[in-house]
Design an enzyme around this catalytic site. Structure first.
Site, mmCIF file in Angstrom:
data_model
loop_
_atom_site.group_PDB
_atom_site.id
_atom_site.type_symbol
_atom_site.label_atom_id
_atom_site.label_comp_id
_atom_site.label_asym_id
_atom_site.label_seq_id
_atom_site.Cartn_x
_atom_site.Cartn_y
_atom_site.Cartn_z
ATOM 1 C CG ASP A 1 -2.167 -0.695 1.108
ATOM 2 O OD1 ASP A 1 -2.400 -1.261 0.031
ATOM 3 O OD2 ASP A 1 -2.951 -0.705 2.071
ATOM 4 C CE LYS B 1 -7.741 -0.011 -1.203
ATOM 5 N NZ LYS B 1 -9.168 0.033 -1.041
ATOM 6 C CG MET C 1 -8.768 7.992 6.816
ATOM 7 S SD MET C 1 -9.618 6.586 6.097
ATOM 8 C CE MET C 1 -9.659 5.464 7.494
HETATM 9 N N1 SAH Z 1 -4.312 0.644 9.077
HETATM 10 C C1 SAH Z 1 -3.790 1.976 9.336
HETATM 11 C C2 SAH Z 1 -4.834 3.056 9.072
HETATM 12 C C3 SAH Z 1 -5.212 3.176 7.615
HETATM 13 S S1 SAH Z 1 -6.387 4.420 7.349
HETATM 14 C C4 SAH Z 1 -3.259 2.042 10.767
HETATM 15 O O1 SAH Z 1 -3.509 1.122 11.547
HETATM 16 O O2 SAH Z 1 -2.581 3.010 11.098
HETATM 17 C C5 SAH Z 1 -5.363 5.762 6.829
HETATM 18 C C6 SAH Z 1 -5.321 6.830 7.905
HETATM 19 O O3 SAH Z 1 -4.430 6.426 8.933
HETATM 20 C C7 SAH Z 1 -4.781 8.156 7.440
HETATM 21 O O4 SAH Z 1 -5.774 8.934 6.797
HETATM 22 C C8 SAH Z 1 -4.371 8.778 8.752
HETATM 23 O O5 SAH Z 1 -5.472 9.248 9.477
HETATM 24 C C9 SAH Z 1 -3.812 7.567 9.475
HETATM 25 N N2 SAH Z 1 -2.366 7.424 9.301
HETATM 26 C C10 SAH Z 1 -1.697 6.430 8.696
HETATM 27 N N3 SAH Z 1 -0.373 6.601 8.774
HETATM 28 C C11 SAH Z 1 -0.186 7.754 9.459
HETATM 29 C C12 SAH Z 1 0.956 8.481 9.903
HETATM 30 N N4 SAH Z 1 2.196 8.056 9.665
HETATM 31 N N5 SAH Z 1 0.743 9.610 10.595
HETATM 32 C C13 SAH Z 1 -0.482 10.059 10.889
HETATM 33 N N6 SAH Z 1 -1.595 9.412 10.509
HETATM 34 C C14 SAH Z 1 -1.458 8.283 9.807
#
Ligand code: SAH
Length: 245
Positions: A35, A56, A168
């Site tokens: 991803d 995505k 998000m």
């Molecule tokens: N599975 C992932 C979340 C995916 S949804 C997890 O467990 O972290 C995608 C959202 O995750 C982004 O829109 C943001 O809100 C958050 N996100 C993912 N990586 C991030 C990062 N390094 N810093 C801040 N927010 C992050």
């Protein structure tokens, strides 16, 4: 005969936050589907594998979920060891269980490897304890984004008394603020907005519920970012100030 598909959480960005199990699975993988929120630096653990990007991101060119399913199935049916690398944890807003279900319905076994979810890492990197004795008895992880655009019950969340960690949420700050205010949350409730948590380009913006939309705009807050809403954001702020004093 089909091989197993690994669904691997790659953590929030810092490659050192990968689990040992993720590193071992990557070392066995022949095909890696990655991803775009995953830090490509983790690919150093699978130099032997064919790597396919299947990002995505919202608003960007995207790979349909159905295509990703079929790709995993095709390679698994060829008997290849497939690793599906997702940001954070595969089962926190990551569709990990959907992919595992779909593969199971096609006779393919999966093994899920936990990753550190962005909300936990982001808070910790900024010195925010998501639970704190006498201050926050719990933490609620929510997404502000839904496929059917249905709204969360922000009013109920405002009354939960738990720290809220919103994924998000960057494009929905006004909606979140209005919902939480309507639920009785104080306008001066502390908020931390953390962008690119755990990466060298991490930035954090401290604000309050009432001001977060304007502060985020002035800060040019961009996705990926998480919001931490609750008293603990201020507790950490005071501690951080004490540390730098
Ligand atoms: N599975 C992932 C979340 C995916 S949804 C997890 O467990 O972290 C995608 C959202 O995750 C982004 O829109 C943001 O809100 C958050 N996100 C993912 N990586 C991030 C990062 N390094 N810093 C801040 N927010 C992050």
């Amino acid at each position: 005969m089909s091989a197993k598909v690994w669904l691997i959480g790659a953590g929030p960005g810092d490659p050192e936050l990968l689990t040992l199990k993720a590193v071992r699975a990557l070392g066995e993988a022949e095909v890696v589907l990655i991803d775009d929120l995953v830090n490509p630096a983790v690919l150093e653990h699978c130099p032997q594998a064919r790597v396919i990007g299947v990002g995505k991101r919202g608003g960007c060119r995207s790979t349909p979920q159905d295509f990703i399913h079929r790709l995993m199935l095709r390679y698994a049916r060829q008997g290849k060891c497939v690793a599906r690398l997702k940001g954070g944890d595969p089962c926190i807003f990551g569709r990990g269980s959907e992919e595992a279900d779909w593969l199971a319905s096609h006779g393919i076994a999966t093994e899920i490897v936990n990753g550190i979810t962005a909300g936990l890492a982001g808070a910790t990197q900024c010195g925010i304890p998501l639970t704190l004795r006498g201050v926050a008895r719990g933490v609620t992880l929510v997404t502000a984004h839904t496929q059917d655009d249905s709204s969360l019950n922000w009013q109920a969340l405002a009354r939960s008394g738990t720290t809220l960690v919103v994924y998000m949420g960057v494009a929905k700050l006004a909606e979140i603020r209005d919902g939480l205010l309507a639920g009785g949350m104080r306008a001066d409730m502390p908020v931390a907005m953390i962008e690119n948590a755990s990466l060298p380009q991490q930035r954090e913006c401290r604000s309050s519920l009432g001001a977060m939309q304007w502060d985020a705009a002035a800060f040019s807050l961009r996705s990926p970012a998480i919001l931490v809403i609750g008293e603990v954001a201020a507790v950490a702020q005071a501690q951080l100030m004490a540390r730098t004093a």
